[in-house]
Every structure is written in structure tokens, then in C-alpha cells.
Design a protein around this motif. Structure first.
Motif, short mmCIF file in Angstrom:
data_model
loop_
_atom_site.label_atom_id
_atom_site.label_comp_id
_atom_site.label_asym_id
_atom_site.label_seq_id
_atom_site.Cartn_x
_atom_site.Cartn_y
_atom_site.Cartn_z
N PRO A 14 0.85 -1.10 0.15
CA PRO A 14 -0.09 -0.08 -0.05
C PRO A 14 0.84 1.41 -0.11
CG PRO A 14 -0.89 -1.59 1.59
CD PRO A 14 0.42 -2.04 1.15
N LEU B 26 1.86 1.96 -3.45
CA LEU B 26 0.85 2.82 -4.34
C LEU B 26 0.77 4.01 -3.96
CD1 LEU B 26 -1.92 -0.09 -3.92
CD2 LEU B 26 -0.21 0.37 -5.78
N LEU C 106 3.59 5.74 -5.92
CA LEU C 106 3.43 5.76 -7.43
C LEU C 106 2.40 7.15 -7.62
CD1 LEU C 106 2.12 2.09 -8.42
CD2 LEU C 106 4.38 3.20 -8.65
N ILE C 107 1.70 7.47 -6.91
CA ILE C 107 0.73 8.59 -6.94
C ILE C 107 1.55 9.55 -6.88
CG2 ILE C 107 -1.02 9.97 -5.85
CD1 ILE C 107 -2.26 7.16 -5.31
N LYS D 130 -8.31 7.56 -5.38
CA LYS D 130 -7.43 6.72 -6.56
C LYS D 130 -7.21 5.46 -5.74
CE LYS D 130 -5.10 10.69 -8.57
NZ LYS D 130 -4.18 11.72 -8.48
N LEU D 131 -7.04 5.45 -4.52
CA LEU D 131 -6.51 3.95 -3.93
C LEU D 131 -7.86 3.27 -3.48
CD1 LEU D 131 -3.12 4.22 -2.33
CD2 LEU D 131 -3.68 3.79 -4.84
N TYR D 132 -8.99 4.02 -3.49
CA TYR D 132 -10.01 3.45 -2.94
C TYR D 132 -9.86 3.04 -1.39
CZ TYR D 132 -11.12 2.54 -7.83
OH TYR D 132 -11.35 2.76 -9.06
N LEU D 133 -9.19 4.02 -0.64
CA LEU D 133 -9.04 4.00 0.92
C LEU D 133 -9.35 5.26 1.54
CD1 LEU D 133 -5.25 2.55 0.66
CD2 LEU D 133 -7.39 1.33 1.09
N LEU E 250 -14.49 -3.25 -11.79
CA LEU E 250 -14.20 -1.95 -10.92
C LEU E 250 -15.07 -0.45 -11.04
CD1 LEU E 250 -10.54 -1.72 -10.03
CD2 LEU E 250 -12.36 -1.98 -8.29
#
Lengths: 139, 139
Positions: free
Chosen positions: A38, A41, A44-45, A60-63, A137
Motif C-alpha cells: 500500500p 501505491l 506511485l501517485i 485513487k486507491l479506494y482507501l 471496478l
DNA sequence: CGCGATTATATTGTGCGCAATGTATATTTG
DNA sequence: CAAATATACATTGCGCACAATATAATCGCG
């Protein structure tokens, strides 16, 4: 018993197992950078866009913040990102890479290829996989 | 930056996001049974074969005792499974459904169909997905 | 302007997932 | 048969995920 309840007939169980498997495949590669999956990720952003709010990262990560707040604090502790309140809107926390965090990008460039190799799937299969999953998704 | 490092070009991120998404799709269905998704997977195994050791469950779900021991204890607390040491080999813990746990199977039979509907993928896509993932998992 | 509603993040609590280690029991081997 | 090894599960510690709630700042509307 109902055939549909048999473990071997489940569609979602392989997905669940494979997702964890993939995280394990990343592990040796990410260990060299001192990142979890995580956290990778998030990097990366931030490598794409230097400044992002917690909200933008979450979308963006759905968190949600329950996951991101402590995760980002750990990354801040490692000295790879900065977190600072926006002056324009005190509710917003702007996240950005430190020089250390930005410098990690070079060492990460080899990761995607290494991972694809580790998966052992053809490019066609990978493309199919991505297409099908993205379709589900997006809904 | 390297194209391969763009979030939108990642193959594994959709997989990671989708896996969590699927767990969320299961949630309203499993809430009625008072189960989490991993607990549901354990029940699938026990509905198929009444007695299973912790080790056998772990091999089927790719989970270790660090995950299973507390998970199974919670299921025992709910009164849906029994855990007892094997007399033949004191190291082994045999897990089985209680009457309550066995009786839950009827209420679970509708779950696979409901979930497939919620996924919004065609049967062909589901089959492809399963085929590709299983190929990668088996390795 | 003031106040209720909304938004952004933080906090709390629960349940995984997994590495590392511990402990007791079995099995193997010399 | 005793010591070494292997096996099965438990424990500890850490890092997610996510629901529920809290808190503070901002916005919108009368």
C-alpha cells in the motif's frame, strides 16, 4: 450440498488468494525500498503528481482516512513523504514526497517488469485480466 | 517518469482494489449470517467435510496458524464451530461445525448467485477470470 | 452575518494477514 | 531407547482495511 458452495467452484476465492499472493510477490522487491505494497501505491501517485491531498490519494486507491492517516504517518516517520495542513483550507492535509522519497523512484523502475515476470502470465492474459477487472471496478 | 510506474498502467493494483471490492460485496450477504469473508471460507470447507484440522484448512485457504488460530477462536465463541485436540496426535486441533454452524448452510445457498449478480460480469468473463487466476495460483 | 449542513481528516475498535518465535508432541536416527 | 529433528499449533507484534464516531474548518442559505 449445493455445488455452488463448494470451495473449488468459487470465483472469488481464487481472486482473494491471488491478491494476497501478488502482495507476497512484491514483498522481496519492496523490501529493498523499505515499502509495503500500500505504501508503494502511495509513492506511485506521488511520483506522478508531487502534491496530493489525503482525499485525492484515497479516491485513487479506494482507501479511507482510517487506513491512510496511520499509513501516511508511518511513511512520514521514514522520511519519504511530508504531510502539511493546507493554509488555504485548514481541513486539508497535503502530502508530498521528500527528496529521499523522490529519489526512490529510480530504484523502483525495475519493479513492474520483475513482477510481471514473477506472475508467470502472458501479456495477453495480463491484458485480459486487467480488462475484466476494470470492467467490474468501474461500475 | 517511467510509464510502467503509472498507477493507471498497473496490473496488480486493480486486482488489489477489486479483491477488496468483492469482500465489500459479500459483506451485506454475510452480515445476515454473522460471518466475515474469511470465516465464510472456513464454513465452506466445513460444510463440505465435517472434520478438518487447522492445517488442512490452512492449506486450502493459504492461511497460517497466525491468522487461523484467532479466527477460529472467534468462530468458536459464536458457537458455530468446535475446536478439539486430537487424541491420536495431541498436536493437532480438529475443527468441526456445531449444529448451529451446520444449520447455517441452507441460508448460505443463495449467496453465490447473489454475488455473481452483484459483480456484473458475464459468465464468460467470470470463467476467463477464474482460468487466468488459477493458472497463476497453481505455479 | 449567523447557523445548520457539509467536508476533510483523525481516532477508536475489530478483524484479518503474515513474519518471527515459542511450545508441546511426534517421528526419525544413531 | 535417547537425542536430534520435524510437525502442529499458539503467541506476539506490526501493518493494513474498514465501520463508526469525533473534531475542526468551511460552505451555503436565510
Amino acid at each position: 450440498m449445493s455445488n455452488l458452495l463448494r470451495l473449488e467452484n468459487q470465483v472469488c476465492f481464487p481472486l482473494y488468494a491471488f491478491s494476497r499472493e501478488v502482495t507476497q510477490l512484491y514483498k522481496p522487491l519492496l523490501d529493498e525500498l523499505g515499502l509495503t505494497y500500500p505504501q508503494y501505491l502511495v509513492m506511485l501517485i506521488l511520483w506522478e503528481e508531487k502534491e496530493q491531498t489525503v482525499n485525492q490519494i484515497g479516491e485513487k486507491l479506494y482507501l479511507d482516512s482510517g487506513t491512510l492517516t496511520p499509513l501516511l504517518k508511518r511513511m512520514e516517520q521514514k522520511g519519504i513523504i511530508n504531510r502539511k495542513r493546507s493554509t488555504a483550507d485548514e481541513r486539508v492535509v497535503v502530502v508530498s514526497t521528500t527528496d529521499l522519497g523522490a529519489g526512490m523512484m529510480d530504484r523502483a523502475t525495475c519493479i513492474p517488469d520483475q513482477l510481471i515476470a514473477a506472475l508467470g502470465l502472458s501479456i495477453e492474459e495480463l491484458t485480459q485480466l486487467k480488462t475484466i477487472i476494470n470492467k467490474a471496478l468501474v461500475r
